[in-house]
Design a protein around this motif. Structure first.
Motif: not given
Length: 551
Positions: A327-345
């Motif tokens: 989940x943390x990896x996927x969140x990092x990928x999404x953030x880097x791509x540009x999705x404003x999901x907040x933070x890696x939690x």
């Protein structure tokens, strides 16, 4: 050689030191604009235009990060060549296009600027927007085509423009421009009326900025923002990273003492570096340090005598992508791509689900929103390929399949917006034109706020919605008002968490689009302030919790 035809565009990537050619053949004689637009601000590319004998006819000249065009007369059936040249900066992408317009027909209109007024008195405050009111009159004998009022500074750079309008013979329109300067002195502004990118009227006015009207012949700007060691990316958590900010004095005298200040997304000051009497270019190194993984949007400001003279934003990523749970990896990928999901939690919440659905839409895989091995693998590919949401979103809306009613399905999550949860899962279709307007408005919104615009009910795939006649044709969309705490979810104009200021700011962006016909919304302050914002008299309570935007 890449062939193009009249009135089309192309996108490409160019590497340092290379050049690329495009061939164009026009179906009619007339005048043509040849455009070039780099996607990155530090990509310095120029455009040259040649005839079929390879004689150069013209070239652009604005340099790195600027949008420019070359205007030339063209002949039917003749070939012309566009040459894109990489002069400086890293590899990068750009858009090139051409558009012909007739110069043989006459249109009996005569647009003039009748008056220019400003409410504030001179000298104007440095760094504050000054509102200019421009009266445009049609002295001709017929209705004018679409025109814009545009203002340019002494360097020929656009400082503001009003939306497109049309004007009947003998009538007047009012245009409104907001202009600010950060350096003291007299500034000569060129006000123009433009039709199809060509000036049909121009007028010059000089105004003074800065107390006392004294002049200081310096012009400090942030030229570039880069990590001192770009190989350390994403940056390691908990360790200081040097970020090099290059300041350029574009004036002819030494500047006073200035400082470069770095702020985080909450406007908290992180670091300050001081410099004195700079002329030319100087690089200052600021230290950034985050313990929280993900994208961090930083603001860099040049301060002189306690006042901001220039500011730039740049986003950097912290956190090692190999660390953490799936989940943390996927969140990092999404953030880097540009999705404003907040933070890696480590929690796969609603924003992550929406971002996953959006990414699955783009990639053409099953749109479940669930994190599985397929999604994680595709996210990793995009991350490794340095793909960005801005490009992915643009390509999606250009190439996505239209429904039988000619509608396109909105991405569940895009730049500056997120679609609603729950009851409206199948009612997310719009005409391509309306989709483009909404995407453009939300992207503009994202440049001034991190709050996501929540898009709600639209139209069904076939253009109809059961029992809701106002959402039948893909030209209507419901949008939730904005909240003071920036959280997702609904609010109401009567609730204490409703933010009129934020909602009004987004309404202003919507109203800058001439395609917006009306906005039904039960906020009396706003519908008494804006002509196109209207109450919904049949059912006022139903429009307290959403804006119904009709195109």
């Amino acid at each position: 050689m890449r062939p193009l035809t009249d009135n089309v565009s192309a996108r490409a990537t160019i590497s340092p030191g290379l050049s690329q050619w495009y061939e164009i053949q026009f179906v009619k004689s007339g005048n043509a604009n040849f455009y070039i637009k780099p996607d990155e601000s530090d990509l310095d590319i120029d455009l040259e235009v040649y005839n079929e004998d390879y004689n150069k006819l013209g070239s652009s000249s604005k340099g790195a990060g600027k949008y420019d065009l070359v205007n030339l007369p063209v002949a039917k059936g003749k070939k012309y060549y566009m040459k894109v040249i990489h002069y400086a900066g890293p590899s990068g992408s750009y858009e090139v296009k051409c558009k012909r317009y007739d110069d043989t027909t006459t249109e009996n209109y005569d647009l003039v600027i009748e008056d220019i007024t400003v409410e504030q008195s001179e000298p104007f405050d440095i760094g504050e927007y000054i509102e200019f009111n421009i009266k445009v009159r049609n002295n001709g004998e017929s209705e004018s085509p679409k025109y814009k009022v545009v203002a340019y500074d002494e360097n020929g750079d656009e400082v503001d423009h009003d939306r497109e309008g049309e004007l009947d013979s003998g009538n007047r329109n009012a245009a409104h421009l907001a202009i600010k300067y950060y350096n003291k002195g007299s500034h000569k502004i060129k006000f123009t009326i433009e039709v199809d990118g060509e000036s049909v009227y121009r007028e010059y006015r000089t105004y003074t900025w800065g107390t006392g009207g004294t002049t200081e012949d310096y012009d400090l700007v942030i030229n570039s923002i880069e990590p001192d060691d770009p190989e350390r990316y994403p940056f390691p958590l908990g360790k200081g990273v040097l970020i090099k900010v290059t300041v350029q004095n574009k004036g002819t005298q030494k500047s006073p003492e200035y400082s470069v200040v770095m702020y985080d997304k909450n406007n908290k000051k992180l670091y300050t570096e001081l410099e004195k009497d700079t002329i030319g270019k100087e690089s200052l190194c600021l230290v950034a340090n985050f313990d929280e993984a993900g994208n961090h949007r930083l603001k860099f400001v040049i301060m002189v005598d306690g006042k901001c003279v220039d500011e730039k934003y740049k986003t950097f990523t912290w956190g090692n992508e190999e660390e953490g749970t799936d989940i943390e990896k996927a969140q990092k990928y999404l953030l880097r791509i540009g999705y404003a999901i907040g933070t890696v939690d480590g929690s796969w919440g609603p924003k992550c689900i929406k971002a996953a659905q959006s990414f699955q839409q783009i990639k053409g895989i099953s749109k479940t929103g669930k994190l599985d091995s397929t999604l994680l693998r595709e996210l990793k590919k995009s991350y490794d390929s340095n793909e960005r949401l801005e490009t992915l979103q643009e390509e999606y809306y250009e190439s996505t399949t239209r429904s039988s009613a000619g509608l396109v399905r909105m991405l569940e999550f895009g730049i500056g917006y997120i679609t609603s949860f729950g009851d409206h899962n199948d009612i997310k279709w719009l005409t391509p034109e309306v989709a483009e307007s909404i995407v453009t408005a939300c992207k503009e919104w994202s440049e001034q706020s991190t709050t996501l615009i929540q898009l709600s009910e639209m139209s069904a795939e076939g253009g109809t919605t059961s029992g809701h006649i106002s959402h039948q044709k893909g030209i209507d969309i419901d949008i939730r008002p904005l909240k003071k705490d920036d959280s997702l979810g609904g609010t109401n104009v009567d609730y204490s968490n409703y933010s009129r200021e934020k909602t009004e700011n987004f309404i202003k962006i919507l109203l800058s689009d001439s395609n917006v016909d009306s906005i039904f919304f039960e906020d009396s302050v706003l519908y008494n302030k804006y002509t196109k914002v209207r109450p919904y008299k049949k059912a006022p309570e139903l429009h307290k919790h959403h804006l119904h935007v009709h195109f």
